[in-house]
Write an enzyme that holds these catalytic residues in place. Structure first.
Site, PDB file in Angstrom:
ATOM      1  N   CYS A  11     -31.274  -9.786 -24.608  1.00 28.47           N
ATOM      2  CA  CYS A  11     -29.716 -10.858 -25.194  1.00 28.47           C
ATOM      3  C   CYS A  11     -29.390 -11.450 -24.635  1.00 28.47           C
ATOM      4  O   CYS A  11     -28.753 -12.613 -25.639  1.00 28.47           O
ATOM      5  CB  CYS A  11     -29.365  -9.399 -25.620  1.00 28.47           C
ATOM      6  N   ASP A  35     -26.531 -10.923 -22.754  1.00 28.64           N
ATOM      7  CA  ASP A  35     -25.586 -11.419 -22.702  1.00 28.64           C
ATOM      8  C   ASP A  35     -25.204 -10.990 -20.896  1.00 28.64           C
ATOM      9  O   ASP A  35     -26.543 -10.443 -20.511  1.00 28.64           O
ATOM     10  CB  ASP A  35     -25.352 -10.090 -23.297  1.00 28.64           C
ATOM     11  N   CYS A  62     -25.909  -2.042 -24.229  1.00 24.06           N
ATOM     12  CA  CYS A  62     -24.925  -2.573 -23.675  1.00 24.06           C
ATOM     13  C   CYS A  62     -23.828  -1.880 -23.068  1.00 24.06           C
ATOM     14  O   CYS A  62     -23.316  -2.222 -22.296  1.00 24.06           O
ATOM     15  CB  CYS A  62     -24.525  -3.469 -25.243  1.00 24.06           C
TER      16      CYS A  62
HETATM   17 FE1  FES Z   1     -27.512  -6.746 -24.967  1.00 25.32          FE
HETATM   18 FE2  FES Z   1     -25.206  -6.103 -26.321  1.00 25.32          FE
HETATM   19  S1  FES Z   1     -26.955  -6.906 -27.422  1.00 25.32           S
HETATM   20  S2  FES Z   1     -25.758  -5.735 -24.213  1.00 25.32           S
END
Ligand code: FES
Length: 134
Positions: free
Chosen positions: A33, A35, A103
């Site tokens: 993702c 992040d 997450c």
């Molecule tokens: Fe990957 Fe939130 S979408 S940490």
């Protein structure tokens, strides 16, 4: 669908920002993702986490998860901080879409990385002190 707690933590995180005097800093990321989470811990001489803050570049659930993880480790020993799990983060946040559970896992990993960094720094310091004693 996000819970009220996630929305609230995302809008008004209690622990956002860097931390002066942090002696344990952990940075983790999720390749799929993109992040990134950075957790800062200030740990005292008795190995108590006196403060915890974070900088997260990521989704709403990532920001809320890191915020909760910081709350969970404050006042704990580093040993106890290592026992904080994504399940505890998830339980506080409430409803979270299944594809967002990672997450909360990332928040757990960020805490672990910060504690590991603290241990590495401590080991380095004690080696340095041992050399000076010779
Ligand atoms: Fe990957 Fe939130 S979408 S940490």
């Amino acid at each position: 669908m996000y819970s009220k707690e996630i929305i609230e933590r995302f809008k008004n995180p209690r622990n956002a920002g860097g931390l002066k005097g942090a002696n344990g800093v952990g940075k983790v990321g999720n390749a799929s993702c993109g992040d990134i989470m950075k957790v800062y811990l200030r740990i005292d001489e008795n190995e108590i986490v006196k403060d915890a803050r974070f900088k997260t570049f990521g989704c709403c659930a990532a920001i809320a998860s890191t915020d909760v993880a910081c709350d969970l480790v404050k006042g704990k020993t580093v040993e106890e901080a290592l026992k904080v799990t994504n399940k505890q983060v998830y339980d506080i946040l409430g409803e979270m879409p299944a594809h967002k559970i990672h997450c909360s896992v990332l928040a757990e990993e960020a805490i672990h990385a910060a504690v590991e960094d603290y241990y590495k720094k401590k080991e380095k310091e004690s080696k340095k002190a041992a050399k000076q004693d010779k």
